[in-house]
Design a protein around this motif. Sequence first.
Motif, PDB file in Angstrom:
ATOM      1  N   PHE A 268       1.335  -0.823   0.368  1.00  0.00           N
ATOM      2  CA  PHE A 268      -0.342   0.100   0.128  1.00  0.00           C
ATOM      3  C   PHE A 268       1.335   1.177   0.092  1.00  0.00           C
ATOM      4  O   PHE A 268       1.631   2.034   0.581  1.00  0.00           O
ATOM      5  N   GLY A 269       0.532   2.000  -1.190  1.00  0.00           N
ATOM      6  CA  GLY A 269       1.362   3.270  -1.003  1.00  0.00           C
ATOM      7  C   GLY A 269       2.578   3.363  -1.807  1.00  0.00           C
ATOM      8  O   GLY A 269       3.642   4.854  -1.490  1.00  0.00           O
ATOM      9  N   GLU A 270       3.015   2.111  -2.555  1.00  0.00           N
ATOM     10  CA  GLU A 270       4.115   1.990  -2.552  1.00  0.00           C
ATOM     11  C   GLU A 270       4.016   2.095  -4.233  1.00  0.00           C
ATOM     12  O   GLU A 270       3.225   2.072  -5.145  1.00  0.00           O
ATOM     13  N   ARG A 309      11.660   4.092  -5.982  1.00  0.00           N
ATOM     14  CA  ARG A 309      10.499   3.622  -5.130  1.00  0.00           C
ATOM     15  C   ARG A 309      10.153   4.445  -4.291  1.00  0.00           C
ATOM     16  O   ARG A 309      11.163   5.108  -3.622  1.00  0.00           O
ATOM     17  N   PHE A 310       9.201   4.922  -4.087  1.00  0.00           N
ATOM     18  CA  PHE A 310       8.569   6.221  -2.980  1.00  0.00           C
ATOM     19  C   PHE A 310       7.533   5.566  -1.854  1.00  0.00           C
ATOM     20  O   PHE A 310       6.824   4.277  -2.548  1.00  0.00           O
ATOM     21  N   ASP A 311       7.204   6.286  -0.855  1.00  0.00           N
ATOM     22  CA  ASP A 311       5.880   5.722  -0.732  1.00  0.00           C
ATOM     23  C   ASP A 311       5.006   7.008   0.092  1.00  0.00           C
ATOM     24  O   ASP A 311       4.866   8.035   0.517  1.00  0.00           O
ATOM     25  N   ILE A 312       3.992   6.264  -0.707  1.00  0.00           N
ATOM     26  CA  ILE A 312       2.636   8.175  -0.984  1.00  0.00           C
ATOM     27  C   ILE A 312       1.686   7.345   0.423  1.00  0.00           C
ATOM     28  O   ILE A 312       0.649   8.008   0.015  1.00  0.00           O
ATOM     29  N   SER A 313       2.072   6.204   1.136  1.00  0.00           N
ATOM     30  CA  SER A 313       0.613   5.563   1.920  1.00  0.00           C
ATOM     31  C   SER A 313       0.050   7.142   2.238  1.00  0.00           C
ATOM     32  O   SER A 313      -0.882   7.238   3.135  1.00  0.00           O
ATOM     33  N   ALA A 314       1.531   7.732   2.654  1.00  0.00           N
ATOM     34  CA  ALA A 314       0.579   9.094   4.220  1.00  0.00           C
ATOM     35  C   ALA A 314      -0.502  10.450   3.095  1.00  0.00           C
ATOM     36  O   ALA A 314      -1.236  10.231   3.886  1.00  0.00           O
ATOM     37  N   VAL A 315       0.000  10.445   1.643  1.00  0.00           N
ATOM     38  CA  VAL A 315      -0.976  10.807   1.202  1.00  0.00           C
ATOM     39  C   VAL A 315      -1.985  10.627   0.770  1.00  0.00           C
ATOM     40  O   VAL A 315      -3.091  11.070   0.498  1.00  0.00           O
ATOM     41  N   LEU A 316      -2.397   8.792   0.273  1.00  0.00           N
ATOM     42  CA  LEU A 316      -3.635   8.060   0.629  1.00  0.00           C
ATOM     43  C   LEU A 316      -4.536   8.386   1.902  1.00  0.00           C
ATOM     44  O   LEU A 316      -5.687   8.295   0.801  1.00  0.00           O
ATOM     45  N   ARG A 317      -3.832   8.439   2.950  1.00  0.00           N
ATOM     46  CA  ARG A 317      -4.809   8.020   3.768  1.00  0.00           C
ATOM     47  C   ARG A 317      -5.351   9.322   4.186  1.00  0.00           C
ATOM     48  O   ARG A 317      -6.173   9.373   4.597  1.00  0.00           O
ATOM     49  N   ALA A 318      -4.586  10.625   4.177  1.00  0.00           N
ATOM     50  CA  ALA A 318      -5.060  12.148   4.141  1.00  0.00           C
ATOM     51  C   ALA A 318      -6.133  12.176   2.932  1.00  0.00           C
ATOM     52  O   ALA A 318      -6.643  12.904   3.847  1.00  0.00           O
TER      53      ALA A 318
END
Length: 331
Positions: A268-270, A309-318
């Motif tokens: 998730f968020g990858e 590779r990045f983590d955008i899980s915080a963006v999605l949860r927001a």
Amino acid sequence: MLPRSLILAACLAATSTVLPAAAGELLGPGVISTGLQETSAALTPDGRTLYFMRSDFAEADDTVMVSQLAGGRWSTPRVAAFSGQWHDSEPALSPDGRRLYFVSNRPPQPEAAPVTAAMNGHTFPGTNLWVVERQAGGGWSAPIHVDGALNDGAMIYNPTVAANGDVYFSAHRPDSGKAYQIYVARDHGHAAPERLPLGDLEHNRMDPAIDPQGRFLLYAGNEGDALGSADIYIVFRQPDGGWGKPEHLGGDVNSRVLENAPSLGAAFGELLVSSARRDEVSFPKPRDDAATLQRRLQSPLNGSRNLWRFDISAVLRAHGVAPPAGAPAGA
């Protein structure tokens, strides 16, 4: 140089929101990401097999590669079983991993000529959409041409597939304006393409990556606030089923060079992105000899495009997007 690369230029538009993302990492330095061009990553649902495109700097010789992850290391990439003879690029897996889409200039029917396209006075290898299907023994079927109106213009790029079989892609079509826009073709790509209403047609929008559930879409473009020739944006599905305003991803995802070809990983968020970022050179530099010069010029961070590779899980949860039950944690 393909016209598709030439049109990734800055455009004028209103400023959009900047969303943060966690710092990125180079994917498989020296193995996956090299001094050549690597882009368009497609990870299997278990995160252990990676398909991607490798090419020369001019992108005149594109090939789909595959690598496996074992013991924390990526294997030396090999040419995918369905690639290696034609101008093949931009692999994309269906969310269940049973179908792999890619684009190619190979003849759409036996004995036909290879696909070509022309734009702004340039003639270059065109692209049609193809698919291979997972076989019972674990291999892939022979490539199957996706018959449908999406292949009419011979300029279709970066397919991405939702869980319901809708195929999103970028293309230059009669209703695209000056350059490229993002479309969806339902029924596994066989239905007539519909252009997504993402804003002013003066702006290039390319390389979509759809959330399997269709809750958000990532793409490469310039909505007026890009740091480089193209940046990565995200747009969220609205309660009425339409799309919201494109939002610029912040953090380390975007830089002052080209970022494009986003795709979603297994966690998730990858987020996997192609980027042309490089090591800075300051002068005077430590004096090179022939070996150190060649080593540096052939390194991954030599200005070629690599996979990050990045983590955008915080963006999605927001934005109220949560991982499905039992999904892997963030990248």
